[in-house]
Write a protein that holds these residues in place. Structure first.
Motif: not given
Length: 175
Positions: A18-23, A27-33, A90-98, A128-135
């Protein structure tokens, strides 16, 4: 505010997914379709995490704010043979409000310390190359892009991941 981190168990796989899906949706709005994000189920990662945790393939750590799970990091032995004896996040996600509350920093440090105790002097991850916040986040924590790329396709859109490495040479937190 009470913040704690603990190792995830099989009972946590629905929470992690659930955390991953919400993140992803944030986070990927405008990057992933958008179609893919709109249809992404909160249970998408359940079977993967059941396998990874049950078979000790990955370690997952959850971070809690006031007893509510708000993020997760998963890591283990590198999957890439070129990086034998390395760890991989492998993966690292937070809920958007956090986002931007320091929780990512705490989770990352927990994972790095744990990987070090397991004998991994160095680690890498894909972004993801376009994920500037994560980079920017990883670069601020000593990770360096080594220009390796991996491509995948989601809903007929080509996405490019770039590899970020953290070595004991370029980062004191692994030493």
């Amino acid at each position: 505010m009470n913040v704690k981190i603990r190792k995830a168990t099989l009972e946590d796989v629905n929470t992690i997914s659930n955390i991953y899906a919400l993140s992803w949706k944030s986070a990927y709005k405008g990057i992933v379709p958008q179609k893919y994000l709109d249809e992404l189920k909160c249970t998408f990662w359940v079977s993967s995490f059941q396998n990874w945790i049950n078979n000790n393939i990955l370690t997952a750590q959850l971070i809690y704010e006031n007893e509510l799970p708000v993020g997760c990091i998963a890591y283990g032995k590198a999957r890439d043979d070129k990086f034998a004896n390395w760890g991989e996040i492998k993966s690292f996600y937070l809920l958007p409000d956090h986002f931007r509350k320091g929780y990512g920093q705490k989770l990352l440090q927990t994972a790095l310390i744990d990987m070090k105790t397991k004998g991994y002097e160095n680690c890498y991850l894909w972004v993801l190359k376009e994920n500037y916040n994560a980079k920017n986040f990883y670069e601020s924590n000593g990770f360096i892009c080594n220009n390796d790329e991996c491509t995948c396709e989601i809903v007929q859109k080509q996405l490019v991941d770039v590899r970020y490495i953290l070595t004991s040479v370029n980062h004191t937190k692994l030493a």
